[in-house]
Motif scaffolding. Structure first.
Motif, mmCIF file in Angstrom:
data_model
loop_
_atom_site.group_PDB
_atom_site.id
_atom_site.type_symbol
_atom_site.label_atom_id
_atom_site.label_comp_id
_atom_site.label_asym_id
_atom_site.label_seq_id
_atom_site.Cartn_x
_atom_site.Cartn_y
_atom_site.Cartn_z
ATOM 1 N N THR A 1 0.848 -1.189 0.000
ATOM 2 C CA THR A 1 0.000 0.000 0.000
ATOM 3 C C THR A 1 0.880 1.235 0.000
ATOM 4 O O THR A 1 1.837 1.325 0.768
ATOM 5 N N GLN A 2 0.562 2.171 -0.867
ATOM 6 C CA GLN A 2 1.325 3.410 -0.943
ATOM 7 C C GLN A 2 0.660 4.471 -0.068
ATOM 8 O O GLN A 2 -0.510 4.775 -0.224
ATOM 9 N N TYR A 3 1.451 5.019 0.842
ATOM 10 C CA TYR A 3 0.986 6.059 1.752
ATOM 11 C C TYR A 3 1.597 7.383 1.314
ATOM 12 O O TYR A 3 2.809 7.464 1.109
ATOM 13 N N PHE A 4 0.756 8.396 1.223
ATOM 14 C CA PHE A 4 1.183 9.653 0.625
ATOM 15 C C PHE A 4 1.592 10.702 1.643
ATOM 16 O O PHE A 4 1.057 10.753 2.757
#
Lengths: 116, 116
Positions: A104-107
């Protein structure tokens, strides 16, 4: 736990100059991604770094480049700035790519680049 | 070309209403589908969906993926003014070595406005 951080918050440059944007990933994350969000356009994938190497890049000219440092932080450089480079630049981080559910990419909060 | 389409593009409701946001996709090398909420700058992660038919739930928000029909929905029940935001759907692509490897392809977003 600290999230993804980016600096500076805002950056104003003139056409032809160079811009450098910085990103620190979440502790323990090894992958850093860069995205451009221009007004009226969706988020566009720019670059992906993992373990210090560029893994993939989007459809952007070579004047968009970057690197990842041994501490996994990253820098995005934009050379020969053009007016249309004005946008919000978002950095995201993720942990090891190959483990399901953990990529999961967290911004981060982004850097607003304005080119005059 | 990989494509993610969200509908509606904007939605105005009153507090207490239930809303359904749609996301359809046509991509190669699907890996997972993610929903984010973007209020000011940083998109905030909501859900990651990898398996068809399994609902993910968090409070008043829920989401489900249909990999056969290539779409996902995000439901918000009993909406509150704090739910006002842009909701982004993104598909994570890639198998190792592919040109789309690692990147998130985003839809245009749905602007949700919740009035008191």
């Amino acid at each position: 736990e600290a999230g993804v951080t980016q600096s500076p918050t805002h950056l104003i440059k003139t056409r032809g100059q160079q811009a450098t944007l910085r990103c620190s990933p979440i502790s323990g994350h090894t992958s850093v991604y860069w995205y451009q969000q221009a007004l009226g356009l969706g988020l566009q994938f720019l670059l992906w770094y993992d373990e210090g190497e560029e893994r993939n890049r989007g459809n952007f000219p070579p004047r968009f480049s970057g690197r990842q440092f041994p501490n996994y932080s990253s820098e995005l450089n934009v050379n020969a700035l053009e007016l249309e480079d004005s946008a919000l630049y978002l950095c995201a981080s993720s942990s090891t790519w190959d483990r399901d559910g953990t990529d999961t990419q967290y911004f981060g909060p982004g850097t607003r680049l304005t080119v005059l | 070309e990989d494509k993610v389409v969200q509908s509606p593009l904007s939605l105005v409701v009153h507090e207490g209403d239930t809303v359904t946001l749609n996301c359809s996709y046509e991509v190669t090398n699907f890996r997972s589908l993610l929903w984010y909420k973007q209020e000011k700058k940083a998109p905030t992660f909501l859900f990651m969906l990898t398996s068809s038919g399994i609902e993910k739930k968090s409070g008043r928000l829920s989401s489900i993926l249909d990999k056969k029909e290539l779409f996902s929905i995000l439901n918000i029940t009993a909406t509150q003014t704090g739910d006002s935001a842009v909701y982004l759907c993104a598909v994570l692509l890639g198998t190792s070595g592919g040109t789309s490897y690692g990147k998130l392809t985003f839809g245009q977003g749905t602007i949700l406005t919740v009035h008191p």
